[in-house]
Design a protein around this motif. Structure first.
Motif, PDB file in Angstrom:
ATOM      1  N   TYR A   3     -48.826 -19.504  14.042  1.00 16.54           N
ATOM      2  CA  TYR A   3     -48.686 -20.948  13.891  1.00 16.54           C
ATOM      3  C   TYR A   3     -47.290 -21.284  13.394  1.00 16.54           C
ATOM      4  CZ  TYR A   3     -53.738 -20.678  14.122  1.00 16.54           C
ATOM      5  OH  TYR A   3     -55.020 -20.417  14.515  1.00 16.54           O
ATOM      6  N   THR A   4     -46.751 -22.414  13.856  1.00 16.55           N
ATOM      7  CA  THR A   4     -45.440 -22.881  13.410  1.00 16.55           C
ATOM      8  C   THR A   4     -45.479 -24.394  13.273  1.00 16.55           C
ATOM      9  OG1 THR A   4     -44.424 -23.363  15.570  1.00 16.55           O
ATOM     10  CG2 THR A   4     -44.383 -21.053  14.830  1.00 16.55           C
ATOM     11  N   VAL A   5     -44.412 -24.955  12.744  1.00 14.62           N
ATOM     12  CA  VAL A   5     -44.324 -26.406  12.607  1.00 14.62           C
ATOM     13  C   VAL A   5     -44.106 -27.099  13.951  1.00 14.62           C
ATOM     14  CG1 VAL A   5     -43.536 -26.320  10.220  1.00 14.62           C
ATOM     15  CG2 VAL A   5     -41.853 -26.347  12.058  1.00 14.62           C
ATOM     16  N   ASP A   6     -43.928 -26.330  15.021  1.00 11.76           N
ATOM     17  CA  ASP A   6     -43.782 -26.906  16.354  1.00 11.76           C
ATOM     18  C   ASP A   6     -45.100 -26.965  17.111  1.00 11.76           C
ATOM     19  OD1 ASP A   6     -40.947 -27.423  16.296  1.00 11.76           O
ATOM     20  OD2 ASP A   6     -40.694 -25.256  16.314  1.00 11.76           O
ATOM     21  N   ASP A   7     -46.181 -26.464  16.508  1.00 12.65           N
ATOM     22  CA  ASP A   7     -47.498 -26.562  17.122  1.00 12.65           C
ATOM     23  C   ASP A   7     -48.023 -27.988  17.004  1.00 12.65           C
ATOM     24  OD1 ASP A   7     -47.885 -23.873  17.898  1.00 12.65           O
ATOM     25  OD2 ASP A   7     -48.399 -23.339  15.836  1.00 12.65           O
ATOM     26  N   LYS A   8     -48.824 -28.381  17.991  1.00 16.14           N
ATOM     27  CA  LYS A   8     -49.487 -29.682  17.903  1.00 16.14           C
ATOM     28  C   LYS A   8     -50.398 -29.674  16.687  1.00 16.14           C
ATOM     29  CE  LYS A   8     -48.102 -31.538  21.840  1.00 16.14           C
ATOM     30  NZ  LYS A   8     -47.220 -32.652  21.895  1.00 16.14           N
ATOM     31  N   MET A   9     -50.478 -30.788  16.027  1.00 16.10           N
ATOM     32  CA  MET A   9     -51.325 -30.896  14.845  1.00 16.10           C
ATOM     33  C   MET A   9     -52.768 -30.574  15.198  1.00 16.10           C
ATOM     34  SD  MET A   9     -49.499 -31.429  12.219  1.00 16.10           S
ATOM     35  CE  MET A   9     -50.816 -31.818  11.089  1.00 16.10           C
ATOM     36  N   LYS A  10     -53.193 -30.912  16.408  1.00 16.40           N
ATOM     37  CA  LYS A  10     -54.552 -30.610  16.852  1.00 16.40           C
ATOM     38  C   LYS A  10     -54.821 -29.108  16.730  1.00 16.40           C
ATOM     39  CE  LYS A  10     -57.494 -31.015  20.920  1.00 16.40           C
ATOM     40  NZ  LYS A  10     -57.590 -31.508  22.305  1.00 16.40           N
ATOM     41  N   THR A  11     -53.858 -28.307  17.121  1.00 16.40           N
ATOM     42  CA  THR A  11     -53.992 -26.853  17.027  1.00 16.40           C
ATOM     43  C   THR A  11     -54.083 -26.412  15.579  1.00 16.40           C
ATOM     44  OG1 THR A  11     -52.752 -26.563  19.079  1.00 16.40           O
ATOM     45  CG2 THR A  11     -52.884 -24.650  17.610  1.00 16.40           C
ATOM     46  N   LEU A  12     -53.187 -26.940  14.744  1.00 17.03           N
ATOM     47  CA  LEU A  12     -53.182 -26.563  13.329  1.00 17.03           C
ATOM     48  C   LEU A  12     -54.461 -27.003  12.634  1.00 17.03           C
ATOM     49  CD1 LEU A  12     -49.493 -27.413  12.373  1.00 17.03           C
ATOM     50  CD2 LEU A  12     -50.459 -25.178  12.948  1.00 17.03           C
ATOM     51  N   LEU A  13     -54.918 -28.210  12.939  1.00 20.98           N
ATOM     52  CA  LEU A  13     -56.111 -28.742  12.277  1.00 20.98           C
ATOM     53  C   LEU A  13     -57.386 -28.017  12.711  1.00 20.98           C
ATOM     54  CD1 LEU A  13     -55.167 -32.512  12.384  1.00 20.98           C
ATOM     55  CD2 LEU A  13     -55.234 -31.035  10.363  1.00 20.98           C
ATOM     56  N   ALA A  14     -57.335 -27.320  13.837  1.00 17.37           N
ATOM     57  CA  ALA A  14     -58.498 -26.568  14.303  1.00 17.37           C
ATOM     58  C   ALA A  14     -58.595 -25.191  13.640  1.00 17.37           C
ATOM     59  CB  ALA A  14     -58.438 -26.403  15.819  1.00 17.37           C
ATOM     60  N   ALA A  15     -57.546 -24.819  12.927  1.00 22.79           N
ATOM     61  CA  ALA A  15     -57.515 -23.498  12.284  1.00 22.79           C
ATOM     62  C   ALA A  15     -57.628 -23.665  10.772  1.00 22.79           C
ATOM     63  CB  ALA A  15     -56.222 -22.787  12.642  1.00 22.79           C
ATOM     64  N   PRO A  16     -58.755 -23.292  10.189  1.00 18.33           N
ATOM     65  CA  PRO A  16     -58.946 -23.472   8.748  1.00 18.33           C
ATOM     66  C   PRO A  16     -57.825 -22.867   7.904  1.00 18.33           C
ATOM     67  CG  PRO A  16     -60.994 -22.804   9.770  1.00 18.33           C
ATOM     68  CD  PRO A  16     -59.932 -22.697  10.827  1.00 18.33           C
ATOM     69  N   GLU A  17     -57.299 -21.719   8.347  1.00 18.64           N
ATOM     70  CA  GLU A  17     -56.235 -21.089   7.581  1.00 18.64           C
ATOM     71  C   GLU A  17     -54.951 -21.920   7.608  1.00 18.64           C
ATOM     72  OE1 GLU A  17     -57.744 -19.957  10.318  1.00 18.64           O
ATOM     73  OE2 GLU A  17     -56.346 -18.889  11.623  1.00 18.64           O
ATOM     74  N   ALA A  18     -54.694 -22.605   8.707  1.00 13.98           N
ATOM     75  CA  ALA A  18     -53.518 -23.473   8.794  1.00 13.98           C
ATOM     76  C   ALA A  18     -53.741 -24.744   7.978  1.00 13.98           C
ATOM     77  CB  ALA A  18     -53.211 -23.814  10.253  1.00 13.98           C
ATOM     78  N   VAL A  19     -54.954 -25.289   8.012  1.00 10.32           N
ATOM     79  CA  VAL A  19     -55.281 -26.481   7.222  1.00 10.32           C
ATOM     80  C   VAL A  19     -55.064 -26.204   5.738  1.00 10.32           C
ATOM     81  CG1 VAL A  19     -57.141 -28.048   6.524  1.00 10.32           C
ATOM     82  CG2 VAL A  19     -56.855 -27.446   8.925  1.00 10.32           C
ATOM     83  N   ALA A  31     -53.040 -35.675  15.174  1.00  9.63           N
ATOM     84  CA  ALA A  31     -53.451 -34.524  15.978  1.00  9.63           C
ATOM     85  C   ALA A  31     -52.630 -34.314  17.247  1.00  9.63           C
ATOM     86  CB  ALA A  31     -54.936 -34.620  16.319  1.00  9.63           C
ATOM     87  N   ALA A  32     -52.065 -35.340  17.822  1.00  4.03           N
ATOM     88  CA  ALA A  32     -51.304 -35.191  19.063  1.00  4.03           C
ATOM     89  C   ALA A  32     -49.830 -34.878  18.827  1.00  4.03           C
ATOM     90  CB  ALA A  32     -51.433 -36.456  19.907  1.00  4.03           C
ATOM     91  N   MET A  33     -49.435 -34.776  17.581  1.00  4.45           N
ATOM     92  CA  MET A  33     -48.030 -34.544  17.236  1.00  4.45           C
ATOM     93  C   MET A  33     -47.839 -33.146  16.671  1.00  4.45           C
ATOM     94  SD  MET A  33     -47.416 -38.161  15.257  1.00  4.45           S
ATOM     95  CE  MET A  33     -45.632 -38.101  15.228  1.00  4.45           C
ATOM     96  N   LEU A  35     -46.051 -30.824  13.671  1.00  2.00           N
ATOM     97  CA  LEU A  35     -45.732 -31.083  12.275  1.00  2.00           C
ATOM     98  C   LEU A  35     -44.270 -31.480  12.131  1.00  2.00           C
ATOM     99  CD1 LEU A  35     -46.838 -31.246   9.456  1.00  2.00           C
ATOM    100  CD2 LEU A  35     -46.435 -28.788   9.203  1.00  2.00           C
ATOM    101  N   ARG A  36     -43.413 -30.918  12.967  1.00  2.00           N
ATOM    102  CA  ARG A  36     -41.994 -31.297  12.931  1.00  2.00           C
ATOM    103  C   ARG A  36     -41.840 -32.786  13.269  1.00  2.00           C
ATOM    104  NH1 ARG A  36     -37.931 -27.990  12.700  1.00  2.00           N
ATOM    105  NH2 ARG A  36     -39.016 -26.227  13.665  1.00  2.00           N
ATOM    106  N   GLN A  37     -42.626 -33.269  14.237  1.00  2.00           N
ATOM    107  CA  GLN A  37     -42.569 -34.688  14.585  1.00  2.00           C
ATOM    108  C   GLN A  37     -43.084 -35.543  13.437  1.00  2.00           C
ATOM    109  OE1 GLN A  37     -44.923 -34.270  18.171  1.00  2.00           O
ATOM    110  NE2 GLN A  37     -43.141 -34.739  19.461  1.00  2.00           N
ATOM    111  N   VAL A  38     -44.154 -35.117  12.807  1.00  2.00           N
ATOM    112  CA  VAL A  38     -44.707 -35.846  11.665  1.00  2.00           C
ATOM    113  C   VAL A  38     -43.668 -35.924  10.552  1.00  2.00           C
ATOM    114  CG1 VAL A  38     -46.472 -35.787   9.853  1.00  2.00           C
ATOM    115  CG2 VAL A  38     -47.093 -35.277  12.216  1.00  2.00           C
ATOM    116  N   ALA A  39     -42.944 -34.835  10.341  1.00  2.00           N
ATOM    117  CA  ALA A  39     -41.937 -34.789   9.275  1.00  2.00           C
ATOM    118  C   ALA A  39     -40.826 -35.817   9.489  1.00  2.00           C
ATOM    119  CB  ALA A  39     -41.346 -33.393   9.175  1.00  2.00           C
TER     120      ALA A  39
END
Length: 66
Positions: A3-19, A31-33, A35-39
């Motif tokens: 996982y990286t900050v360039d992954d879609k938030m949807k991907t990160l939010l689906a992974a408990p370890e990333a959450v 979810a469609a952005m 993390l870099r975009q959110v930042a």
């Protein structure tokens, strides 16, 4: 999967370890952005330094096999 900050938030939010790294349930609205975009939004409270730290923590998570 790494996982990286360039992954879609949807991907990160689906992974408990990333959450667990994100520590902010309000991020579910993004979810469609990536993390870099959110930042890019001042309201995110994410600095370049905190984004780099989150990226390092996400990259260090064990691969999920994807």
């Amino acid at each position: 999967m790494t996982y990286t900050v360039d992954d879609k938030m949807k991907t990160l939010l689906a992974a408990p370890e990333a959450v667990a790294v994100l520590k902010n349930p309000a991020l579910q609205m993004t979810a469609a952005m990536t993390l870099r975009q959110v930042a890019g939004f001042a309201q995110s409270g994410l600095t370049a330094e905190s984004l780099a730290e989150i990226d390092a923590q996400l990259r260090a998570l064990p691969s999920s096999g994807d």
